[in-house]
Scaffold this motif. Structure first.
Motif, PDB file in Angstrom:
ATOM      1  N   CYS A 159       0.808  -1.216   0.000  1.00 40.67           N
ATOM      2  CA  CYS A 159       0.000   0.000   0.000  1.00 40.67           C
ATOM      3  C   CYS A 159       0.843   1.269   0.000  1.00 40.67           C
ATOM      4  O   CYS A 159       1.873   1.342   0.673  1.00 40.67           O
ATOM      5  N   GLN A 160       0.371   2.242  -0.742  1.00 40.66           N
ATOM      6  CA  GLN A 160       0.997   3.561  -0.769  1.00 40.66           C
ATOM      7  C   GLN A 160      -0.105   4.606  -0.862  1.00 40.66           C
ATOM      8  O   GLN A 160      -0.973   4.536  -1.733  1.00 40.66           O
ATOM      9  N   THR A 161      -0.081   5.583   0.034  1.00 40.48           N
ATOM     10  CA  THR A 161      -1.097   6.629   0.027  1.00 40.48           C
ATOM     11  C   THR A 161      -0.747   7.708  -0.992  1.00 40.48           C
ATOM     12  O   THR A 161       0.370   8.207  -1.027  1.00 40.48           O
ATOM     13  N   LEU A 162      -1.706   8.036  -1.814  1.00 39.26           N
ATOM     14  CA  LEU A 162      -1.593   9.137  -2.767  1.00 39.26           C
ATOM     15  C   LEU A 162      -2.863   9.968  -2.670  1.00 39.26           C
ATOM     16  O   LEU A 162      -3.926   9.538  -3.110  1.00 39.26           O
ATOM     17  N   ASN A 163      -2.741  11.136  -2.056  1.00 34.47           N
ATOM     18  CA  ASN A 163      -3.917  11.987  -1.879  1.00 34.47           C
ATOM     19  C   ASN A 163      -4.440  12.506  -3.199  1.00 34.47           C
ATOM     20  O   ASN A 163      -3.680  12.775  -4.130  1.00 34.47           O
ATOM     21  N   ASN A 164      -5.746  12.673  -3.277  1.00 33.32           N
ATOM     22  CA  ASN A 164      -6.377  13.237  -4.468  1.00 33.32           C
ATOM     23  C   ASN A 164      -5.916  14.673  -4.696  1.00 33.32           C
ATOM     24  O   ASN A 164      -5.492  15.365  -3.769  1.00 33.32           O
ATOM     25  N   GLY A 165      -6.058  15.129  -5.923  1.00 31.49           N
ATOM     26  CA  GLY A 165      -5.764  16.512  -6.264  1.00 31.49           C
ATOM     27  C   GLY A 165      -6.919  17.119  -7.042  1.00 31.49           C
ATOM     28  O   GLY A 165      -7.810  16.408  -7.519  1.00 31.49           O
ATOM     29  N   ILE A 166      -6.919  18.423  -7.171  1.00 27.17           N
ATOM     30  CA  ILE A 166      -7.938  19.122  -7.955  1.00 27.17           C
ATOM     31  C   ILE A 166      -7.265  20.172  -8.833  1.00 27.17           C
ATOM     32  O   ILE A 166      -6.079  20.474  -8.664  1.00 27.17           O
TER      33      ILE A 166
END
Length: 372
Positions: A159-166
């Motif tokens: 697992c690797q966290t990748l936050n959403n972007g806008i």
């Protein structure tokens, strides 16, 4: 690398009918095209099925019972696999459908990467360990979702966290006023905005109840942006009808716009003074929070799911969703109403915080997560 993307099988890519997952796919596809990184093929549902495809899907649902997902999704995967078995890819990305891996292992040697937007992979779901073992990497939108996957394997290394972007340029309050025909144009002292699907999990009923508790404060108004389902302005379910009935005593102070195209959202958000995102479920990492931040709005939200990872105490008031939630929600709204200077400081903090979540950083880090 040669990469295939299997979308969720519900909404099309490009995101012409909305959808947070689909919009995020658009972001990294655009980045890939501009930087010419990889050879990417997208498997997506069309905006509209032909009559023949509708017949095929119906027949498939009759003859293939007991699939992992809804027959509509299983049919999409079935059709995609016809082509996938003929091709060779280095990586296949599964957008929010981890259990695709159970069938894909039969037709491909590609490394399977799940881009996980929701709590769809944990130790309570059917065949969780088998799905987990068939995935090469799992990209999660928040540490909260990562923690849920790790209930399958406490020693997890996938697992690797990748936050959403806008799109920060799109969600930018530049002060330009445009005609918004769906809005109540009466001037108010403080305008709240709720944006999202109109369902129980989003906490909109509790927000309407909080507004009723503030009935004496006639200068507090609320805009409700959204519909019962993506891209559907007219389909109101029983919950939405009940919601509007509960809002009837405050008619004139609560405006329901219905579905708003994603491209128009900034024009509506700029009319607001405070964003209220009262999720009563473990919302994984809602982009509505990011959009409100980018527009420089103070935020009232909840301590659920990945929301605390998006904000800080400087720009958001986070509430517990306990038996006191509605009262606490009304209190938080009244606090910001009575203290405009606090709203101003929170607005500045939101703008600063928003810089961490731009789509370019998101897309760049997405492709980095596919390396190695």
């Amino acid at each position: 690398m040669k990469i295939a993307i299997l979308t969720s099988g519900i909404l099309p890519v490009p995101a012409v009918q909305g959808g947070a997952v689909e919009t995020l796919v658009d972001f990294y596809l655009d980045y890939n095209n501009r930087h010419q990184l990889h050879d990417i093929t997208v498997y997506s549902v069309p905006p509209q099925l032909t009559p023949w495809m509708k017949i095929k899907r119906k027949w498939y649902s009759i003859t293939h019972q007991g699939g992992y997902y809804h027959p509509t999704i299983e049919f999409f995967l079935h059709e995609a696999m016809k082509d996938l078995r003929k091709k060779q890819y280095d990586i296949i990305i599964l957008e929010n459908r981890p259990a695709y891996a159970l069938r894909l292992k039969e037709v491909t040697q590609a490394r399977l990467v799940c881009h996980l937007h929701n709590d769809f992979l944990n130790n309570e779901i059917p065949r969780a360990k088998e799905i987990y073992n068939n995935l090469w990497r799992i990209i999660t939108v928040s540490d909260y979702i990562k923690s849920r996957v790790q209930t399958i394997n406490a020693a997890d290394k996938k697992c690797q966290t990748l936050n959403n972007g806008i799109d920060l340029e799109k969600f930018k309050n530049n002060g330009i006023t445009q005609h918004m025909p769906a809005l109540n144009q009466k001037t108010s002292h403080m305008t709240l905005v709720f944006s999202g699907r109109i369902n129980k999990e989003k906490g909109i009923m509790e927000l309407i109840e909080a507004m009723n508790r503030l009935a004496d404060y006639s200068q507090i108004e609320l805009m409700v942006l959204g519909s019962s389902f993506y891209g559907n302005a007219d389909n109101e379910n029983e919950f939405a009808q009940t919601l509007k009935s509960k809002a009837e005593p405050l008619k004139g102070r609560i405006t329901f716009t219905g579905f708003i195209p994603y491209s128009d959202m900034p024009n509506y958000l700029k009319k607001a003074d405070v964003a209220v995102i009262p999720s009563v479920w473990d919302d994984p990492f809602p982009t509505t929070v990011l959009e409100a931040q980018a527009m420089g709005l103070p935020i009232i939200s909840t301590q659920r799911g990945g929301i605390p990872e998006e904000v800080t105490e400087n720009n958001a008031i986070l509430l517990k969703t306990d038996e006191h939630f509605v009262d606490d929600l009304a209190t938080a709204i009244l606090d910001l109403y009575e203290h405009p200077e606090k709203r101003q400081k929170m607005a500045a903090a939101s703008l600063e915080r928003s810089k961490l979540f731009d789509k370019e950083t998101y897309a760049k880090n997405f492709f980095k997560a596919l390396e190695g």
